[in-house]
Design a protein around this motif. Structure first.
Motif, PDB file in Angstrom:
ATOM      1  N   LEU A 102      36.918  89.805 -24.237  1.00 44.75           N
ATOM      2  CA  LEU A 102      36.498  88.876 -25.287  1.00 44.75           C
ATOM      3  C   LEU A 102      35.446  89.517 -26.177  1.00 44.75           C
ATOM      4  O   LEU A 102      35.416  89.290 -27.383  1.00 44.75           O
ATOM      5  CB  LEU A 102      35.958  87.575 -24.687  1.00 44.75           C
ATOM      6  N   ARG A 103      34.586  90.325 -25.584  1.00 46.16           N
ATOM      7  CA  ARG A 103      33.554  91.039 -26.341  1.00 46.16           C
ATOM      8  C   ARG A 103      34.070  92.385 -26.849  1.00 46.16           C
ATOM      9  O   ARG A 103      33.916  92.717 -28.012  1.00 46.16           O
ATOM     10  CB  ARG A 103      32.340  91.316 -25.453  1.00 46.16           C
ATOM     11  N   ASP A 104      34.660  93.150 -25.961  1.00 50.36           N
ATOM     12  CA  ASP A 104      35.002  94.540 -26.253  1.00 50.36           C
ATOM     13  C   ASP A 104      36.181  94.694 -27.217  1.00 50.36           C
ATOM     14  O   ASP A 104      36.094  95.464 -28.163  1.00 50.36           O
ATOM     15  CB  ASP A 104      35.303  95.307 -24.961  1.00 50.36           C
ATOM     16  N   ASP A 105      37.285  94.035 -26.951  1.00 52.22           N
ATOM     17  CA  ASP A 105      38.490  94.186 -27.773  1.00 52.22           C
ATOM     18  C   ASP A 105      39.367  92.946 -27.617  1.00 52.22           C
ATOM     19  O   ASP A 105      40.324  92.944 -26.850  1.00 52.22           O
ATOM     20  CB  ASP A 105      39.256  95.440 -27.343  1.00 52.22           C
ATOM     21  N   LEU A 109      43.604  90.749 -25.413  1.00 45.28           N
ATOM     22  CA  LEU A 109      43.911  89.511 -24.700  1.00 45.28           C
ATOM     23  C   LEU A 109      45.294  88.972 -25.037  1.00 45.28           C
ATOM     24  O   LEU A 109      45.803  88.082 -24.353  1.00 45.28           O
ATOM     25  CB  LEU A 109      42.842  88.456 -25.004  1.00 45.28           C
ATOM     26  N   LEU A 110      45.934  89.506 -26.085  1.00 47.62           N
ATOM     27  CA  LEU A 110      47.278  89.045 -26.442  1.00 47.62           C
ATOM     28  C   LEU A 110      48.268  89.219 -25.294  1.00 47.62           C
ATOM     29  O   LEU A 110      49.198  88.429 -25.156  1.00 47.62           O
ATOM     30  CB  LEU A 110      47.780  89.764 -27.696  1.00 47.62           C
TER      31      LEU A 110
END
Length: 147
Positions: A102-105, A109-110
Motif C-alpha cells: 500500500l505504501r511501497d507500490d 496490489l492488482l
C-alpha cells in the motif's frame, strides 16, 4: 453415489448450480495455486510473509481448499460454510501479508483483485446458497420406480 449426487445437484435451482460451479472452479484453482507454490518453494514457499501464522495458513490451504471443494461438490452445507471461512481468512491473510505494498507500490496490489473478487462472491452467496441447499435436502425425494 452417482445417482444421489446427480439428485442433489438436480434438486438445486439453476442459479444455485451456477454458484456451486463457480465455488468449485475457484477452490480448485486455489488448490492448484497452493500446490504449485509448494512444489516450487517447498515447505518454505511462503517465507516472504514474515508472520509464521500466515505461512502455516497458506500451507494449510493445500488441505482446506480441496476439502471445501469436495464438500461443495457433494452439495453439503458444511462445504459452503467451509468455503466461506477459508475465503474470508485467505483474502484477509493476503491483504494483511501484503499491506506493505500500500505504501511501497500500490499497483502491485492488482494481483490481489481476483482472489478478493472470488472471496466477495463466496461471502455474498454463502447464506442464500446454504438456505437453498438446506431446503433441497429437507424436501422429500421422489420415490424410485420399482422394477
Amino acid at each position: 453415489m452417482g445417482f444421489e449426487l446427480r439428485e442433489r445437484w438436480g434438486a438445486q435451482p439453476l442459479w444455485a448450480r451456477w454458484v456451486l460451479a463457480v465455488y468449485l472452479i475457484g477452490l480448485t484453482e486455489g488448490t492448484g495455486s497452493h500446490i504449485a507454490d509448494l512444489v516450487r518453494g517447498g515447505i518454505h514457499a511462503y517465507a516472504s510473509f514474515p508472520q509464521v501464522p500466515l505461512q502455516v495458513f497458506f500451507v494449510s490451504l493445500v488441505i482446506l481448499d480441496p476439502l471445501a471443494a469436495v464438500l461443495v461438490g457433494l452439495v453439503r452445507r458444511g462445504g459452503i460454510w467451509l468455503a466461506n471461512a477459508v475465503m474470508v481468512m485467505d483474502v484477509s491473510a493476503n491483504w494483511w501479508g501484503n499491506r506493505h505494498w500500500l505504501r511501497d507500490d500500490p499497483a502491485q496490489l492488482l494481483w490481489l483483485m481476483p482472489i478478493t473478487l472470488f472471496g466477495l462472491f463466496v461471502v455474498a452467496f454463502a447464506v442464500p446458497l446454504r438456505r437453498t441447499v438446506a431446503g433441497a435436502a429437507s424436501r422429500p425425494q421422489a420415490a424410485l420406480p420399482s422394477a
